[in-house]
Write a protein that holds these residues in place. Structure first.
Motif, PDB file in Angstrom:
ATOM      1  N   ILE A   7       0.843  -1.196   0.000  1.00 23.11           N
ATOM      2  CA  ILE A   7       0.000   0.000   0.000  1.00 23.11           C
ATOM      3  C   ILE A   7       0.879   1.248   0.000  1.00 23.11           C
ATOM      4  CG2 ILE A   7      -1.785   1.285   1.229  1.00 23.11           C
ATOM      5  CD1 ILE A   7      -2.676  -1.336   2.495  1.00 23.11           C
ATOM      6  N   PRO A   8       0.800   2.105  -1.037  1.00 21.74           N
ATOM      7  CA  PRO A   8       1.578   3.350  -1.045  1.00 21.74           C
ATOM      8  C   PRO A   8       1.189   4.250   0.130  1.00 21.74           C
ATOM      9  CG  PRO A   8       0.711   2.868  -3.234  1.00 21.74           C
ATOM     10  CD  PRO A   8       0.040   1.920  -2.294  1.00 21.74           C
ATOM     11  N   GLN A   9       2.190   4.900   0.702  1.00 23.19           N
ATOM     12  CA  GLN A   9       1.998   5.734   1.883  1.00 23.19           C
ATOM     13  C   GLN A   9       2.004   7.216   1.502  1.00 23.19           C
ATOM     14  OE1 GLN A   9       1.687   3.967   5.068  1.00 23.19           O
ATOM     15  NE2 GLN A   9       1.440   2.407   3.475  1.00 23.19           N
ATOM     16  N   ILE A  10       0.982   7.949   1.934  1.00 20.17           N
ATOM     17  CA  ILE A  10       0.843   9.370   1.617  1.00 20.17           C
ATOM     18  C   ILE A  10       0.681  10.165   2.906  1.00 20.17           C
ATOM     19  CG2 ILE A  10      -0.605  11.106   0.475  1.00 20.17           C
ATOM     20  CD1 ILE A  10      -1.382   8.980  -1.565  1.00 20.17           C
ATOM     21  N   LEU A  11       1.337  11.318   2.959  1.00 21.93           N
ATOM     22  CA  LEU A  11       1.163  12.231   4.081  1.00 21.93           C
ATOM     23  C   LEU A  11       0.418  13.469   3.594  1.00 21.93           C
ATOM     24  CD1 LEU A  11       1.743  13.066   7.027  1.00 21.93           C
ATOM     25  CD2 LEU A  11       3.879  14.112   6.206  1.00 21.93           C
ATOM     26  N   MET A  12      -0.741  13.756   4.206  1.00 23.25           N
ATOM     27  CA  MET A  12      -1.562  14.914   3.857  1.00 23.25           C
ATOM     28  C   MET A  12      -1.358  15.991   4.917  1.00 23.25           C
ATOM     29  SD  MET A  12      -3.698  16.468   1.981  1.00 23.25           S
ATOM     30  CE  MET A  12      -4.467  18.062   2.257  1.00 23.25           C
ATOM     31  N   VAL A  13      -0.871  17.169   4.494  1.00 20.77           N
ATOM     32  CA  VAL A  13      -0.549  18.240   5.436  1.00 20.77           C
ATOM     33  C   VAL A  13      -1.409  19.464   5.124  1.00 20.77           C
ATOM     34  CG1 VAL A  13       1.290  19.606   6.478  1.00 20.77           C
ATOM     35  CG2 VAL A  13       1.830  17.396   5.402  1.00 20.77           C
ATOM     36  N   ASP A  14      -2.299  19.805   6.048  1.00 21.41           N
ATOM     37  CA  ASP A  14      -3.178  20.960   5.850  1.00 21.41           C
ATOM     38  C   ASP A  14      -3.744  21.347   7.213  1.00 21.41           C
ATOM     39  OD1 ASP A  14      -5.450  22.703   5.075  1.00 21.41           O
ATOM     40  OD2 ASP A  14      -5.051  21.960   3.057  1.00 21.41           O
ATOM     41  N   ASP A  15      -3.838  22.651   7.477  1.00 27.97           N
ATOM     42  CA  ASP A  15      -4.389  23.064   8.773  1.00 27.97           C
ATOM     43  C   ASP A  15      -5.911  23.039   8.780  1.00 27.97           C
ATOM     44  OD1 ASP A  15      -4.509  25.180   6.986  1.00 27.97           O
ATOM     45  OD2 ASP A  15      -4.376  26.707   8.550  1.00 27.97           O
ATOM     46  N   ASN A  16      -6.517  22.765   7.632  1.00 28.15           N
ATOM     47  CA  ASN A  16      -7.974  22.665   7.530  1.00 28.15           C
ATOM     48  C   ASN A  16      -8.383  21.194   7.675  1.00 28.15           C
ATOM     49  OD1 ASN A  16     -10.677  22.390   6.461  1.00 28.15           O
ATOM     50  ND2 ASN A  16     -10.449  24.434   5.588  1.00 28.15           N
ATOM     51  N   GLN A  17      -9.032  20.878   8.776  1.00 34.52           N
ATOM     52  CA  GLN A  17      -9.383  19.486   9.057  1.00 34.52           C
ATOM     53  C   GLN A  17     -10.327  18.916   8.008  1.00 34.52           C
ATOM     54  OE1 GLN A  17     -11.036  18.831  12.954  1.00 34.52           O
ATOM     55  NE2 GLN A  17     -11.448  16.668  12.599  1.00 34.52           N
ATOM     56  N   GLY A  31      -7.182   2.935  -2.305  1.00 31.64           N
ATOM     57  CA  GLY A  31      -6.206   1.953  -1.850  1.00 31.64           C
ATOM     58  C   GLY A  31      -4.932   2.530  -1.271  1.00 31.64           C
ATOM     59  N   TYR A  32      -4.889   3.844  -1.034  1.00 31.65           N
ATOM     60  CA  TYR A  32      -3.708   4.451  -0.438  1.00 31.65           C
ATOM     61  C   TYR A  32      -3.854   4.534   1.080  1.00 31.65           C
ATOM     62  CZ  TYR A  32      -2.770   6.001  -5.239  1.00 31.65           C
ATOM     63  OH  TYR A  32      -2.544   6.039  -6.588  1.00 31.65           O
ATOM     64  N   GLN A  33      -2.725   4.477   1.782  1.00 31.02           N
ATOM     65  CA  GLN A  33      -2.702   4.726   3.216  1.00 31.02           C
ATOM     66  C   GLN A  33      -2.369   6.204   3.424  1.00 31.02           C
ATOM     67  OE1 GLN A  33      -3.266   3.001   6.177  1.00 31.02           O
ATOM     68  NE2 GLN A  33      -2.901   5.025   7.073  1.00 31.02           N
ATOM     69  N   VAL A  34      -3.259   6.941   4.059  1.00 30.37           N
ATOM     70  CA  VAL A  34      -3.077   8.379   4.220  1.00 30.37           C
ATOM     71  C   VAL A  34      -2.917   8.735   5.692  1.00 30.37           C
ATOM     72  CG1 VAL A  34      -4.035  10.666   3.762  1.00 30.37           C
ATOM     73  CG2 VAL A  34      -4.482   8.786   2.158  1.00 30.37           C
ATOM     74  N   ASP A  35      -1.784   9.341   6.021  1.00 31.16           N
ATOM     75  CA  ASP A  35      -1.575   9.917   7.347  1.00 31.16           C
ATOM     76  C   ASP A  35      -1.821  11.416   7.256  1.00 31.16           C
ATOM     77  OD1 ASP A  35      -0.857   7.389   8.138  1.00 31.16           O
ATOM     78  OD2 ASP A  35       1.306   7.781   8.089  1.00 31.16           O
ATOM     79  N   GLU A  36      -2.155  12.041   8.396  1.00 35.77           N
ATOM     80  CA  GLU A  36      -2.476  13.464   8.392  1.00 35.77           C
ATOM     81  C   GLU A  36      -1.569  14.243   9.335  1.00 35.77           C
ATOM     82  OE1 GLU A  36      -6.595  14.212   9.156  1.00 35.77           O
ATOM     83  OE2 GLU A  36      -7.293  12.562   7.883  1.00 35.77           O
ATOM     84  N   ALA A  37      -1.301  15.491   8.935  1.00 35.14           N
ATOM     85  CA  ALA A  37      -0.588  16.442   9.801  1.00 35.14           C
ATOM     86  C   ALA A  37      -1.271  17.790   9.645  1.00 35.14           C
ATOM     87  CB  ALA A  37       0.884  16.539   9.411  1.00 35.14           C
ATOM     88  N   SER A  38      -1.438  18.502  10.746  1.00 34.40           N
ATOM     89  CA  SER A  38      -2.184  19.757  10.716  1.00 34.40           C
ATOM     90  C   SER A  38      -1.293  20.983  10.567  1.00 34.40           C
ATOM     91  CB  SER A  38      -3.037  19.893  11.981  1.00 34.40           C
ATOM     92  OG  SER A  38      -2.209  19.923  13.133  1.00 34.40           O
ATOM     93  N   ASN A  39       0.014  20.798  10.627  1.00 34.51           N
ATOM     94  CA  ASN A  39       0.924  21.933  10.450  1.00 34.51           C
ATOM     95  C   ASN A  39       2.302  21.413  10.019  1.00 34.51           C
ATOM     96  OD1 ASN A  39       2.558  21.340  12.916  1.00 34.51           O
ATOM     97  ND2 ASN A  39       0.647  21.895  13.966  1.00 34.51           N
ATOM     98  N   GLY A  40       3.187  22.356   9.733  1.00 36.87           N
ATOM     99  CA  GLY A  40       4.496  21.992   9.219  1.00 36.87           C
ATOM    100  C   GLY A  40       5.341  21.187  10.186  1.00 36.87           C
ATOM    101  N   ARG A  41       5.305  21.537  11.447  1.00 36.36           N
ATOM    102  CA  ARG A  41       6.131  20.826  12.425  1.00 36.36           C
ATOM    103  C   ARG A  41       5.675  19.373  12.580  1.00 36.36           C
ATOM    104  NH1 ARG A  41       9.476  24.477  14.280  1.00 36.36           N
ATOM    105  NH2 ARG A  41       8.832  26.668  14.443  1.00 36.36           N
TER     106      ARG A  41
END
Length: 254
Positions: A7-17, A31-41
């Motif tokens: 499963i390809p791994q994707i990181l979604m970064v956005d401060d808008n939930q 079919g992608y695995q998506v992790d989330e981050a709400s800010n740059g850090r």
């Protein structure tokens, strides 16, 4: 290989939930695995802890904007970066590419357009970084098979002045030292290097590398990536000897 259980791994970064959730639902359904981050850090911490096949990055975020995050990622990571931003002016896109981004998709976006960009970036990354499902099979090869594989790799080297491009391995040696290129930069260098002396119009370059139709502003996209590439391979990027402009016609590799 970044893929976990295929499963390809994707990181979604956005401060808008809401945007994070929409993108997560769309890509998870494909079919992608998506992790989330709400800010740059949070994004930088996630990338330090895990490898990704793609980072989708908003521009306007508090504390660290997307351009700053992208530059931090590029210090030691060539994972493809897709900017997803409401800022859609040409200068915004230029800044995105200059900071190390691979693609730029303005908001609002269509589901099909997002999916096509994601697929193209991940596919190029897997090809040009030498990532494939059979990468772990080398240990099982016999000595004869391994020797044959080595001969094939050595035979698929593109040589330029002071540069060796090992296409199968996704590596570039400059004066014997390996240098880090993004997958877009690697693709451009391979294409021009394979056809030394041939002039590639900007439209041809864009459609070959990005695998999508040429559009207004694409010439600027190509220019920025070639400028970044020159900064890594040319002794004097302002007076390039390897990748030349042919005025009014395009680019060629000397």
């Amino acid at each position: 290989m970044v893929e976990i259980n295929g499963i390809p791994q994707i990181l979604m970064v956005d401060d808008n939930q809401e945007i994070r959730e929409v993108v997560n639902i769309l890509l998870s359904g494909e079919g992608y695995q998506v992790d989330e981050a709400s800010n740059g850090r949070e994004a930088l911490a996630a990338i330090q802890a895990k490898e990704y096949d793609l980072v989708i990055l908003d521009v306007m975020m508090p504390n660290m904007n997307g351009y700053q995050v992208c530059m931090e990622i590029r210090k030691n990571n060539n994972t493809p970066i897709l900017f997803l931003s409401a800022r859609s002016q040409v200068e915004d896109k230029t800044l995105g590419f200059s900071s190390g981004g691979d693609d730029y998709l303005p908001k609002p976006f269509s589901y099909q357009e997002l999916l096509s960009r994601v697929k193209a970036l991940i596919r190029r990354y897997q090809v040009y970084q030498g990532k494939n499902a059979g990468s772990g099979a080398a240990a099982a090869l016999g000595e004869a098979e391994e020797a044959g594989r080595e001969r094939q790799v050595l035979g698929n080297v593109i040589s330029l002045p002071g540069i060796q491009i090992q296409e199968d391995q996704g590596t570039v040696l400059l004066d014997g030292e390996e240098i880090e290129l993004t997958d877009i930069e690697f693709a451009i260098l391979c294409l021009l290097g394979k056809h030394r002396g041939q002039i590639f119009p900007v439209q041809h370059l864009y459609e070959s590398i990005w695998e999508e139709d040429y559009y207004y502003g694409a010439a600027n996209t190509v220019m920025v990536h070639i400028r970044n590439l020159r900064g890594k391979i040319e002794k004097d990027p302002h007076n390039p000897k390897i990748i030349k402009n042919v005025w009014g016609k395009g680019y060629r590799c000397e």
